[in-house]
Design an enzyme around this catalytic site. Structure first.
Site, PDB file in Angstrom:
ATOM      1  N   CYS A 353     -98.146 -36.264 -50.987  1.00 58.01           N
ATOM      2  CA  CYS A 353     -98.936 -37.362 -51.554  1.00 58.01           C
ATOM      3  C   CYS A 353     -99.174 -38.530 -50.596  1.00 58.01           C
ATOM      4  O   CYS A 353    -100.302 -39.053 -50.555  1.00 58.01           O
ATOM      5  CB  CYS A 353     -98.327 -37.842 -52.874  1.00 58.01           C
ATOM      6  SG  CYS A 353     -96.536 -37.965 -52.912  1.00 58.01           S
ATOM      7  N   ASP A 402    -100.806 -28.458 -53.977  1.00 59.83           N
ATOM      8  CA  ASP A 402    -100.685 -29.861 -54.340  1.00 59.83           C
ATOM      9  C   ASP A 402    -102.055 -30.515 -54.472  1.00 59.83           C
ATOM     10  O   ASP A 402    -102.876 -30.420 -53.548  1.00 59.83           O
ATOM     11  CB  ASP A 402     -99.882 -30.581 -53.252  1.00 59.83           C
ATOM     12  CG  ASP A 402     -98.919 -31.604 -53.815  1.00 59.83           C
ATOM     13  OD1 ASP A 402     -98.944 -31.819 -55.032  1.00 59.83           O
ATOM     14  OD2 ASP A 402     -98.149 -32.178 -53.031  1.00 59.83           O
ATOM     15  N   HIS A 404    -104.075 -34.244 -55.667  1.00 61.11           N
ATOM     16  CA  HIS A 404    -103.991 -35.656 -56.047  1.00 61.11           C
ATOM     17  C   HIS A 404    -105.379 -36.113 -56.435  1.00 61.11           C
ATOM     18  O   HIS A 404    -106.332 -35.956 -55.669  1.00 61.11           O
ATOM     19  CB  HIS A 404    -103.407 -36.485 -54.902  1.00 61.11           C
ATOM     20  CG  HIS A 404    -101.980 -36.114 -54.615  1.00 61.11           C
ATOM     21  ND1 HIS A 404    -101.635 -35.213 -53.639  1.00 61.11           N
ATOM     22  CD2 HIS A 404    -100.824 -36.502 -55.215  1.00 61.11           C
ATOM     23  CE1 HIS A 404    -100.327 -35.055 -53.640  1.00 61.11           C
ATOM     24  NE2 HIS A 404     -99.810 -35.825 -54.586  1.00 61.11           N
ATOM     25  N   LYS A 486     -94.092 -38.063 -66.107  1.00 61.95           N
ATOM     26  CA  LYS A 486     -94.713 -36.773 -65.802  1.00 61.95           C
ATOM     27  C   LYS A 486     -94.632 -35.836 -66.997  1.00 61.95           C
ATOM     28  O   LYS A 486     -93.745 -35.949 -67.849  1.00 61.95           O
ATOM     29  CB  LYS A 486     -94.058 -36.117 -64.593  1.00 61.95           C
ATOM     30  CG  LYS A 486     -92.633 -35.617 -64.830  1.00 61.95           C
ATOM     31  CD  LYS A 486     -92.067 -34.928 -63.599  1.00 61.95           C
ATOM     32  CE  LYS A 486     -90.613 -34.498 -63.837  1.00 61.95           C
ATOM     33  NZ  LYS A 486     -90.030 -33.853 -62.646  1.00 61.95           N
ATOM     34  N   HIS A 532    -100.801 -37.052 -59.771  1.00 64.75           N
ATOM     35  CA  HIS A 532    -100.183 -36.003 -58.949  1.00 64.75           C
ATOM     36  C   HIS A 532    -100.183 -34.708 -59.758  1.00 64.75           C
ATOM     37  O   HIS A 532     -99.873 -34.721 -60.948  1.00 64.75           O
ATOM     38  CB  HIS A 532     -98.724 -36.337 -58.621  1.00 64.75           C
ATOM     39  CG  HIS A 532     -98.529 -37.635 -57.911  1.00 64.75           C
ATOM     40  ND1 HIS A 532     -98.054 -37.716 -56.623  1.00 64.75           N
ATOM     41  CD2 HIS A 532     -98.725 -38.923 -58.307  1.00 64.75           C
ATOM     42  CE1 HIS A 532     -97.958 -38.979 -56.258  1.00 64.75           C
ATOM     43  NE2 HIS A 532     -98.351 -39.738 -57.272  1.00 64.75           N
TER      44      HIS A 532
END
Length: 659
Positions: A353, A402, A404, A486, A532
């Protein structure tokens, strides 16, 4: 004697009862054989507890979560007693209940041998049949030290009494933060103490109430989980409310062992973890590489369709980047030590990130670009302790899928809704279908940064998005990352085990720490919200989950070899070679077994490799321009025209169905 009034609570029902002073919880629930303890004012108590006026008392059944813990912790005491009787030099560590079982740590002269488990279990059975009584007594610090003078690890726990014990691995089951107590195992006929242990309790009334148990294995374990401490010997066991439940659990473990991804990875030649590389660092072999590539390619295509943009970042960066993000102060213990280079500290990347933030910040951004969805298959490195590294499910080097997403606050609710739907649908495409969601929120620790109202807004946004999925939502208080709450997608596999898959986090903090901005429609400079998202979590871990979920029997679209040609004789090799060439021309993965093995051995080899389609050809097939299929379940279909056979394989691959 005066009477006392108590409230008996059962679910939503409340019953007021007047009883004599000195009445025990056991007397309140006399005749209820499944009750093994009581919860009084929210605190677990032994059945020997004498109720007092105004107590609210709930029965604790042996098959409840608390009841199972009490059963297993009591069994751990019986095991420790048996060990010290058979190995008098053994010094006691800790023995807490764990998921589906218990363990106890011992300091012994020599590691336990597998044969020792049988001796220990036999002695445990004798203790169980004796019906020894668990008896609690409160002791002072000095009394505990005097009685346990020969137990150095127990003396250390006495010194940790309080908050320090609650943070030490397993120690809370021993001393906690309240008064010190010792539990004696008393002989039922003489009342003499057979054995004793420092313990917070509660316990079963007697050892006879342990219905079924089994010792499982031994392992080495550092005292209190620290590599700086002595290494002890740990014995794991399991205990259940009935023999049938124990039998079912052992059958489940046997099935899980068959599905162990480490075993299958070796048998199917998919991956290995060479000693030369180090613990937790895997290499994928060609067949494993095929599965991984197919997983990634399908995910990449779906992301492109959903307007994600692919980026790439390096594996190493200056320390300052992780100081800015806040990761270094909070996760330094999980990162590899810094590398000194040109007078600066560099770190192996432990998360993606912060680097994606630099991509966002590389130029001016407009509200017209938002939401901006950045995606990377980014390899990261984390310093996991050797005791927790496990195959591909817990590694030191792994690749995250991943993403973002940078968006406005107004866009955040719809983006979370779309994001969670996208995640769940993609997991379903890989063959997982049963889910629940877990919402991790802020706790009282000072590790959490940001204003409470920001956290409340972020948490509520996640809660609303979760509610639209119609799935069970489980709360996880205090389990959030330091920068935001989260949602974790929890998926069940084919044998009912739960795996944490995707995570989605709302982050108001990192955009501020990196001074991220975009130009709003009115010309003002605004800070975006950062979402995220890791869909697989890590490709390695997801690979392992799928391998165990399918027990290696991958559907054709994921199988490294989708079809293998098996000639009845040498004259049929070239015919199947032509068929394989046509299959490859259609994007299918097919091989021909042209070895000198007999046909039946070739079929067995293909079955062991769990190949979906065995394509067999003999004289009749060649004469008809056809092939025969043998499937993984042993069924067979003969005389299929070549075009139809290719269509069947291609259709199974395209539809992602199991055959």
């Amino acid at each position: 004697m005066s009477d006392v009034r108590v409230i008996i609570k059962r679910d939503s029902e409340r019953e007021e009862r007047v009883v004599a002073t000195g009445t025990t919880a056991a007397a309140l629930f006399e005749g209820e054989r499944s009750v093994v303890a009581a919860r009084v004012g929210g605190e677990l108590k032994d059945l020997a507890y004498a109720v007092v006026d105004a107590d609210e008392v709930e029965p604790v059944a042996i098959d409840s979560p608390d009841g199972l813990d009490i059963l297993r912790h009591s069994t751990a005491h019986v095991m420790a007693q048996a060990v010290q009787e058979l190995f008098p030099e053994a010094r006691l560590g800790i023995g807490p209940p764990v998921r589906n079982g218990f363990y106890y740590d011992f300091d012994v002269d020599q590691p336990f041998h597998p044969d020792d488990l049988g001796r220990i279990e036999k002695r445990m059975q004798q203790i169980q049949k004796q019906g020894q009584r668990f008896s609690r007594r409160v002791v002072t610090d000095s009394e505990a030290r005097e009685e346990l003078a020969d137990e150095p690890y127990k003396l250390e726990l006495i010194g940790l009494k309080g908050a320090a014990a609650e943070s030490a691995e397993g120690a809370d089951a021993e001393v906690g933060s309240g008064e010190l107590t010792i539990y004696d195992n008393l002989d039922p006929s003489s009342g003499e103490v057979c054995w004793k242990d420092l313990c917070r309790g509660p316990h079963l009334p007697t050892t006879r109430m342990i219905p079924a148990f089994r010792l499982m294995r031994t392992a080495a374990a550092y005292w209190r989980g620290s590599e700086r401490n002595p290494q002890l010997q740990r014995i794991y066991g399991t205990a259940w409310p009935s023999r049938d439940e124990l039998k079912a659990h052992l059958a489940f473990l046997a099935e899980a062992e068959k599905r162990d991804h480490r075993k299958l990875g070796s048998e199917l030649d998919l991956f290995s973890i060479p000693e030369e590389l180090g613990s937790g660092l895997a290499v994928f072999h060609p067949k494993g590489g095929v599965i991984r590539r197919v997983m990634e390619d399908y995910s990449r295509r779906r992301h492109e369709e959903a307007d994600y943009e692919f980026v790439n970042t390096p594996h190493i960066t200056k320390a300052h980047l992780f100081e800015t993000s806040g990761h270094l102060p909070h996760y330094a213990d999980s990162m590899f030590p810094p590398i000194q280079f040109e007078g600066q500290d560099y770190y192996l990347k432990a998360m993606n990130c912060p680097l994606h933030n630099l991509i966002f910040r590389a130029r001016g951004r407009s509200y017209r670009e938002l939401p901006l969805r950045l995606f990377e298959f980014g390899t990261v490195y984390r310093y996991e302790k050797s005791g927790v590294v496990h195959g591909l499910t817990r590694t030191r080097g792994f690749t995250q899928d991943d993403a973002h997403i940078y968006c406005t606050k107004e866009q955040m609710p719809d983006e979370l809704d779309t994001l969670l739907t996208f995640v769940l649908n993609l997991l379903r495409d890989y063959g997982l279908s049963e889910f629940y969601l877990e919402l991790s929120t802020r706790g009282d620790s000072d590790k959490f940064i940001g204003e409470p109202q920001e956290w409340a807004e972020a948490t509520e946004a996640l809660r609303r998005a979760a509610g639209k999925q119609g799935l069970e939502l489980v709360m996880d208080p205090g389990g959030a990352a330091y920068y935001g709450p989260k949602i974790s997608v929890q998926a069940k596999d084919a044998i009912g085990r739960t795996w944490q898959m995707s995570t989605i986090q709302v982050d108001f903090q990192q955009p501020k720490r990196f001074a991220l901005e975009y130009t709003a429609a009115d010309g003002s400079r605004q800070t975006p919200v950062m979402l995220h998202r890791a869909l697989f979590g890590s490709i390695e871990r997801f690979f392992a989950v799928l391998l165990e979920h399918y027990a290696g029997v991958f559907p054709p679209w994921l199988a490294p070899v989708q079809a293998v040609g098996i000639p009845i004789g040498d004259p049929h090799v070239s015919y199947l070679g032509e068929f394989a060439a046509e299959a490859k021309g259609r994007g299918l993965r097919m091989e021909v077994d042209a070895s000198a093995d007999r046909m039946q051995k070739k079929i067995r080899n293909a079955q062991k490799q769990k190949i979906p389609f065995m394509v067999i050809a003999g004289d009749d097939d060649v004469a008809q321009g056809a092939v025969s299929f043998r499937y993984r379940d042993g069924s067979q279909k003969n005389g299929i025209p070549r075009d139809q056979a290719l269509d069947e394989i291609a259709d199974a691959v395209a539809r992602r169905v199991q055959v």
